[in-house]
Scaffold this motif. Structure first.
Motif, PDB file in Angstrom:
ATOM      1  N   CYS A 173     -18.860   2.155   2.607  1.00  0.00           N
ATOM      2  CA  CYS A 173     -19.526   2.755   1.445  1.00  0.00           C
ATOM      3  C   CYS A 173     -20.455   3.898   1.826  1.00  0.00           C
ATOM      4  O   CYS A 173     -21.345   4.258   1.056  1.00  0.00           O
ATOM      5  CB  CYS A 173     -20.293   1.689   0.666  1.00  0.00           C
ATOM      6  SG  CYS A 173     -21.585   0.879   1.631  1.00  0.00           S
ATOM      7  N   HIS A 197     -15.755  -7.284   4.663  1.00  0.00           N
ATOM      8  CA  HIS A 197     -16.297  -7.799   3.400  1.00  0.00           C
ATOM      9  C   HIS A 197     -17.015  -6.648   2.714  1.00  0.00           C
ATOM     10  O   HIS A 197     -17.961  -6.077   3.250  1.00  0.00           O
ATOM     11  CB  HIS A 197     -17.283  -8.939   3.652  1.00  0.00           C
ATOM     12  CG  HIS A 197     -18.084  -9.303   2.436  1.00  0.00           C
ATOM     13  ND1 HIS A 197     -17.513  -9.876   1.320  1.00  0.00           N
ATOM     14  CD2 HIS A 197     -19.404  -9.166   2.164  1.00  0.00           C
ATOM     15  CE1 HIS A 197     -18.439 -10.080   0.403  1.00  0.00           C
ATOM     16  NE2 HIS A 197     -19.598  -9.658   0.889  1.00  0.00           N
ATOM     17  N   MET A 198     -16.559  -6.278   1.523  1.00  0.00           N
ATOM     18  CA  MET A 198     -17.103  -5.131   0.813  1.00  0.00           C
ATOM     19  C   MET A 198     -18.160  -5.593  -0.185  1.00  0.00           C
ATOM     20  O   MET A 198     -17.852  -6.060  -1.272  1.00  0.00           O
ATOM     21  CB  MET A 198     -15.990  -4.356   0.090  1.00  0.00           C
ATOM     22  CG  MET A 198     -14.931  -3.820   1.014  1.00  0.00           C
ATOM     23  SD  MET A 198     -13.676  -2.876   0.125  1.00  0.00           S
ATOM     24  CE  MET A 198     -12.452  -2.681   1.413  1.00  0.00           C
ATOM     25  N   GLN A 200     -21.125  -5.313  -2.927  1.00  0.00           N
ATOM     26  CA  GLN A 200     -21.468  -4.427  -4.039  1.00  0.00           C
ATOM     27  C   GLN A 200     -22.943  -4.042  -3.929  1.00  0.00           C
ATOM     28  O   GLN A 200     -23.831  -4.738  -4.411  1.00  0.00           O
ATOM     29  CB  GLN A 200     -21.202  -5.111  -5.379  1.00  0.00           C
ATOM     30  CG  GLN A 200     -21.385  -4.215  -6.595  1.00  0.00           C
ATOM     31  CD  GLN A 200     -20.162  -3.367  -6.879  1.00  0.00           C
ATOM     32  OE1 GLN A 200     -19.053  -3.856  -6.831  1.00  0.00           O
ATOM     33  NE2 GLN A 200     -20.361  -2.094  -7.180  1.00  0.00           N
ATOM     34  N   ILE A 206     -17.648   1.347  -4.222  1.00  0.00           N
ATOM     35  CA  ILE A 206     -16.227   0.998  -4.171  1.00  0.00           C
ATOM     36  C   ILE A 206     -16.097  -0.254  -3.314  1.00  0.00           C
ATOM     37  O   ILE A 206     -16.421  -0.228  -2.127  1.00  0.00           O
ATOM     38  CB  ILE A 206     -15.397   2.151  -3.573  1.00  0.00           C
ATOM     39  CG1 ILE A 206     -15.348   3.334  -4.549  1.00  0.00           C
ATOM     40  CG2 ILE A 206     -13.985   1.684  -3.243  1.00  0.00           C
ATOM     41  CD1 ILE A 206     -14.615   4.544  -4.005  1.00  0.00           C
ATOM     42  N   ASN A 207     -15.640  -1.337  -3.923  1.00  0.00           N
ATOM     43  CA  ASN A 207     -15.580  -2.594  -3.179  1.00  0.00           C
ATOM     44  C   ASN A 207     -14.228  -3.291  -3.303  1.00  0.00           C
ATOM     45  O   ASN A 207     -14.132  -4.509  -3.170  1.00  0.00           O
ATOM     46  CB  ASN A 207     -16.702  -3.540  -3.617  1.00  0.00           C
ATOM     47  CG  ASN A 207     -16.539  -4.008  -5.044  1.00  0.00           C
ATOM     48  OD1 ASN A 207     -15.830  -3.391  -5.820  1.00  0.00           O
ATOM     49  ND2 ASN A 207     -17.174  -5.122  -5.391  1.00  0.00           N
ATOM     50  N   SER A 208     -13.176  -2.507  -3.530  1.00  0.00           N
ATOM     51  CA  SER A 208     -11.829  -3.075  -3.533  1.00  0.00           C
ATOM     52  C   SER A 208     -10.986  -2.321  -2.500  1.00  0.00           C
ATOM     53  O   SER A 208     -11.129  -1.099  -2.344  1.00  0.00           O
ATOM     54  CB  SER A 208     -11.175  -2.960  -4.911  1.00  0.00           C
ATOM     55  OG  SER A 208     -10.761  -1.635  -5.169  1.00  0.00           O
ATOM     56  N   PRO A 209     -10.110  -3.020  -1.779  1.00  0.00           N
ATOM     57  CA  PRO A 209      -9.279  -2.366  -0.765  1.00  0.00           C
ATOM     58  C   PRO A 209      -8.425  -1.231  -1.326  1.00  0.00           C
ATOM     59  O   PRO A 209      -8.261  -0.198  -0.676  1.00  0.00           O
ATOM     60  CB  PRO A 209      -8.405  -3.509  -0.233  1.00  0.00           C
ATOM     61  CG  PRO A 209      -9.190  -4.746  -0.501  1.00  0.00           C
ATOM     62  CD  PRO A 209      -9.915  -4.475  -1.800  1.00  0.00           C
ATOM     63  N   GLU A 210      -7.893  -1.407  -2.533  1.00  0.00           N
ATOM     64  CA  GLU A 210      -7.029  -0.389  -3.116  1.00  0.00           C
ATOM     65  C   GLU A 210      -7.794   0.908  -3.362  1.00  0.00           C
ATOM     66  O   GLU A 210      -7.310   2.002  -3.030  1.00  0.00           O
ATOM     67  CB  GLU A 210      -6.427  -0.894  -4.434  1.00  0.00           C
ATOM     68  CG  GLU A 210      -5.499  -2.085  -4.298  1.00  0.00           C
ATOM     69  CD  GLU A 210      -6.245  -3.400  -4.065  1.00  0.00           C
ATOM     70  OE1 GLU A 210      -7.475  -3.450  -4.329  1.00  0.00           O
ATOM     71  OE2 GLU A 210      -5.615  -4.363  -3.606  1.00  0.00           O
ATOM     72  N   LYS A 211      -8.992   0.801  -3.919  1.00  0.00           N
ATOM     73  CA  LYS A 211      -9.782   2.001  -4.196  1.00  0.00           C
ATOM     74  C   LYS A 211     -10.275   2.647  -2.904  1.00  0.00           C
ATOM     75  O   LYS A 211     -10.361   3.872  -2.804  1.00  0.00           O
ATOM     76  CB  LYS A 211     -10.961   1.645  -5.107  1.00  0.00           C
ATOM     77  CG  LYS A 211     -10.550   1.288  -6.520  1.00  0.00           C
ATOM     78  CD  LYS A 211     -11.772   0.984  -7.393  1.00  0.00           C
ATOM     79  CE  LYS A 211     -11.353   0.649  -8.809  1.00  0.00           C
ATOM     80  NZ  LYS A 211     -12.528   0.336  -9.679  1.00  0.00           N
ATOM     81  N   ARG A 213      -8.696   2.543   0.007  1.00  0.00           N
ATOM     82  CA  ARG A 213      -7.536   3.223   0.599  1.00  0.00           C
ATOM     83  C   ARG A 213      -7.327   4.582  -0.042  1.00  0.00           C
ATOM     84  O   ARG A 213      -7.025   5.575   0.645  1.00  0.00           O
ATOM     85  CB  ARG A 213      -6.281   2.361   0.454  1.00  0.00           C
ATOM     86  CG  ARG A 213      -6.246   1.150   1.358  1.00  0.00           C
ATOM     87  CD  ARG A 213      -4.953   0.372   1.179  1.00  0.00           C
ATOM     88  NE  ARG A 213      -4.945  -0.870   1.912  1.00  0.00           N
ATOM     89  CZ  ARG A 213      -4.626  -0.989   3.201  1.00  0.00           C
ATOM     90  NH1 ARG A 213      -4.271   0.085   3.885  1.00  0.00           N
ATOM     91  NH2 ARG A 213      -4.645  -2.178   3.793  1.00  0.00           N
TER      92      ARG A 213
END
Length: 287
Positions: A173, A197-198, A200, A206-211, A213
């Motif tokens: 982040c 571990h992302m 918040q 941004i705390n999702s792997p897809e976002k 990436r």
């Protein structure tokens, strides 16, 4: 017709035990378990380093019990580590048996900075940029899942966290972390996603792997990373890569500033060119 018994639900005591075990696995001492059985691994040295790294600006003094809870090491192990550090002059204790690190610890950090071509080259460049632009600039490298500051020139305090050489921040982040992650070899990047571990930190994190990436793909396409208040509300930052002669990204240069007075467009138009110039200058020192 046979009846199927419903699975038994865990008792509150079992739930508490599971939570305690999960927390224990997150403690620094748990990371040493992977080396169990390795005859060349010095477990005592590793435990000493874990104790050293437990001290922070927020917790500069701790008792043996506090260090044990913070590290996951037994109190006996912590006591032996502290005894050795005190005897060697790297730590000390007050009348209440609260331990803290001593100035001799700086010799370890100074050994790195004195021997690092990149750190030595970066500091005067950052100071020159701060004098010219009146902003805070930094250089960092990737260490595990964090970025580590190896050079910094600050004109004002832009974060509630006091940043200095040796400070660590999460890579996912922060603008410098995004740059360093974006240029990792694919296998190393996949290993990072498997373990990270992302947290918040702010509503914008941004705390999702897809976002993440997608953000990393944009970094590679644009050649820079821009983070808007993802680690701390009110903080914006922009970073560019520093490349070694073989093309590998080994560090990054960053600008941090207050969001209210530093619009996103200004960060890109006004500060991106000098950041890229500084990165090229640093790359030349690595040849």
């Amino acid at each position: 017709m046979p009846t199927v018994s419903a699975p038994l639900s865990a008792s509150p005591l079992q739930d508490a035990a599971s939570v305690a075990l999960a927390k224990q696995k997150l403690l620094p001492a748990a990371a040493l378990e992977v080396y169990t059985g390795d005859p060349n691994f010095m477990a005592s040295l590793a435990r000493g380093l874990v104790v050293i790294q437990a001290f922070t600006p927020q917790m500069p003094q701790m008792t043996i019990s506090q260090l044990s809870l913070r590290t996951g090491l037994s109190r006996a192990a912590v006591r032996r580590c502290l005894y050795t550090l005190v005897k060697l002059g790297f730590a000390g204790a007050d009348e209440a048996q609260r331990y803290s690190l001593r100035p001799k610890m700086l010799t370890l950090a100074n050994t790195y900075t004195a021997s690092s071509t990149l750190a030595n080259a970066a500091q005067p460049i950052l100071e020159r940029m701060s004098a010219a632009h009146g902003e805070s600039f930094s250089v960092a490298t990737l260490d595990g899942d964090d970025i580590v500051y190896i050079a910094r020139s600050s004109v004002s305090r832009v974060m509630s966290v006091d940043l200095h050489i040796g400070s660590r921040l999460p890579a996912f982040c922060t603008s410098m972390g995004r740059v360093l992650l974006a240029y990792l070899p694919q296998d190393q990047l996949e290993a990072y996603f498997a373990r990270v571990h992302m947290q918040q930190y702010t509503p914008k994190t941004i705390n999702s792997p897809e976002k993440l990436r997608l953000a990393l793909r944009n970094v590679r396409r644009n050649g820079y990373a821009l983070c808007d208040q993802e680690f701390e509300v009110g903080l914006r930052s922009i970073a560019v890569p520093v490349q070694a002669p073989n093309g590998r990204v080994v560090a990054c240069v960053n600008l941090s500033g207050h969001a209210p007075r530093m619009p996103m467009l200004e960060m890109q138009t006004r500060f991106l060119p000098p950041l890229r110039a500084a990165a090229m200058e640093l790359s030349a020192f690595l040849r």
